[in-house]
Design a protein around this motif. Sequence first.
Motif, PDB file in Angstrom:
ATOM      1  N   SER A 235      36.859  -7.394  -9.012  1.00  0.00           N
ATOM      2  CA  SER A 235      38.147  -6.997  -9.592  1.00  0.00           C
ATOM      3  C   SER A 235      39.086  -8.189  -9.685  1.00  0.00           C
ATOM      4  O   SER A 235      39.828  -8.340 -10.665  1.00  0.00           O
ATOM      5  CB  SER A 235      38.810  -5.912  -8.743  1.00  0.00           C
ATOM      6  OG  SER A 235      38.024  -4.742  -8.731  1.00  0.00           O
ATOM      7  N   ALA A 236      39.045  -9.051  -8.656  1.00  0.00           N
ATOM      8  CA  ALA A 236      39.891 -10.250  -8.676  1.00  0.00           C
ATOM      9  C   ALA A 236      39.504 -11.165  -9.831  1.00  0.00           C
ATOM     10  O   ALA A 236      40.376 -11.743 -10.499  1.00  0.00           O
ATOM     11  CB  ALA A 236      39.781 -10.988  -7.352  1.00  0.00           C
TER      12      ALA A 236
ATOM     13  N   LEU B 241      40.808  -9.513 -13.024  1.00  0.00           N
ATOM     14  CA  LEU B 241      42.259  -9.664 -13.136  1.00  0.00           C
ATOM     15  C   LEU B 241      42.635 -11.115 -13.406  1.00  0.00           C
ATOM     16  O   LEU B 241      43.571 -11.395 -14.171  1.00  0.00           O
ATOM     17  CB  LEU B 241      42.953  -9.181 -11.856  1.00  0.00           C
ATOM     18  CG  LEU B 241      42.961  -7.664 -11.637  1.00  0.00           C
ATOM     19  CD1 LEU B 241      43.517  -7.335 -10.252  1.00  0.00           C
ATOM     20  CD2 LEU B 241      43.782  -6.990 -12.728  1.00  0.00           C
TER      21      LEU B 241
ATOM     22  N   ALA C  46      41.797 -11.793 -17.053  1.00  0.00           N
ATOM     23  CA  ALA C  46      42.578 -11.000 -18.001  1.00  0.00           C
ATOM     24  C   ALA C  46      44.045 -11.422 -18.043  1.00  0.00           C
ATOM     25  O   ALA C  46      44.638 -11.469 -19.126  1.00  0.00           O
ATOM     26  CB  ALA C  46      42.485  -9.522 -17.652  1.00  0.00           C
ATOM     27  N   ASN C  47      44.618 -11.749 -16.927  1.00  0.00           N
ATOM     28  CA  ASN C  47      46.063 -11.996 -16.896  1.00  0.00           C
ATOM     29  C   ASN C  47      46.444 -13.433 -16.588  1.00  0.00           C
ATOM     30  O   ASN C  47      47.489 -13.892 -17.016  1.00  0.00           O
ATOM     31  CB  ASN C  47      46.730 -11.088 -15.859  1.00  0.00           C
ATOM     32  CG  ASN C  47      46.600  -9.627 -16.207  1.00  0.00           C
ATOM     33  OD1 ASN C  47      46.601  -9.272 -17.371  1.00  0.00           O
ATOM     34  ND2 ASN C  47      46.474  -8.781 -15.204  1.00  0.00           N
TER      35      ASN C  47
ATOM     36  N   PRO D 192      48.424 -11.160  -9.733  1.00  0.00           N
ATOM     37  CA  PRO D 192      47.658 -10.020  -9.212  1.00  0.00           C
ATOM     38  C   PRO D 192      46.237 -10.377  -8.748  1.00  0.00           C
ATOM     39  O   PRO D 192      45.742  -9.830  -7.783  1.00  0.00           O
ATOM     40  CB  PRO D 192      47.635  -9.028 -10.372  1.00  0.00           C
ATOM     41  CG  PRO D 192      48.862  -9.333 -11.145  1.00  0.00           C
ATOM     42  CD  PRO D 192      49.039 -10.830 -11.013  1.00  0.00           C
ATOM     43  N   TRP D 193      45.609 -11.318  -9.394  1.00  0.00           N
ATOM     44  CA  TRP D 193      44.255 -11.696  -8.978  1.00  0.00           C
ATOM     45  C   TRP D 193      44.256 -12.362  -7.607  1.00  0.00           C
ATOM     46  O   TRP D 193      43.316 -12.202  -6.832  1.00  0.00           O
ATOM     47  CB  TRP D 193      43.579 -12.617  -9.995  1.00  0.00           C
ATOM     48  CG  TRP D 193      44.216 -13.986 -10.082  1.00  0.00           C
ATOM     49  CD1 TRP D 193      45.223 -14.370 -10.899  1.00  0.00           C
ATOM     50  CD2 TRP D 193      43.879 -15.118  -9.291  1.00  0.00           C
ATOM     51  NE1 TRP D 193      45.549 -15.679 -10.668  1.00  0.00           N
ATOM     52  CE2 TRP D 193      44.725 -16.169  -9.682  1.00  0.00           C
ATOM     53  CE3 TRP D 193      42.949 -15.368  -8.287  1.00  0.00           C
ATOM     54  CZ2 TRP D 193      44.669 -17.428  -9.114  1.00  0.00           C
ATOM     55  CZ3 TRP D 193      42.884 -16.626  -7.721  1.00  0.00           C
ATOM     56  CH2 TRP D 193      43.744 -17.650  -8.138  1.00  0.00           C
TER      57      TRP D 193
ATOM     58  N   ALA E 172      44.265  -9.620  -5.027  1.00  0.00           N
ATOM     59  CA  ALA E 172      42.927  -9.017  -4.902  1.00  0.00           C
ATOM     60  C   ALA E 172      41.977  -9.957  -4.162  1.00  0.00           C
ATOM     61  O   ALA E 172      41.137  -9.511  -3.369  1.00  0.00           O
ATOM     62  CB  ALA E 172      42.386  -8.683  -6.289  1.00  0.00           C
TER      63      ALA E 172
END
Length: 130
Positions: free
Chosen positions: A66-67, A70, A73-74, A78-79, A82
């Motif tokens: 997920s990290a 994220l 993607a961004n 946020p990563w 995570a």
Amino acid sequence: MTAAPQDESTGRLIAQATEDISTLIRAEMALAKDDLAQAGKRVGVGAGLFGAAGVIALYGLGVLLSAAVLGLANVTDPWLAALIVAVALFVVAGAAALLGKSNVSKVAQAPAARVESVQADVAAAKGNPS
């Protein structure tokens, strides 16, 4: 009231000695049985902790993925959050694995002393003190 040993017949003394040795060996066998039961419990706890370590590591891998998603993607903060959670999960998994290893390694040590004690008793019963 028990007679003094010098008043007992040889046959009675031999019978008493045989009975005492038999009782001692039965008691040693009961203690060995208890030791093995405790060893089995330790193996069970160790295996459970190894299983927990595997599950937590799997969750850590999911969070790590997920990290990465994220992060790609961004490309923002946020990563990083995570990633910190994933590292924390891996630390917990490592601690559980070490506890499991500790419990399993104690198993081999417990019955060895009891086996030696029973062997010494049997040797003494045969008249071969060692």
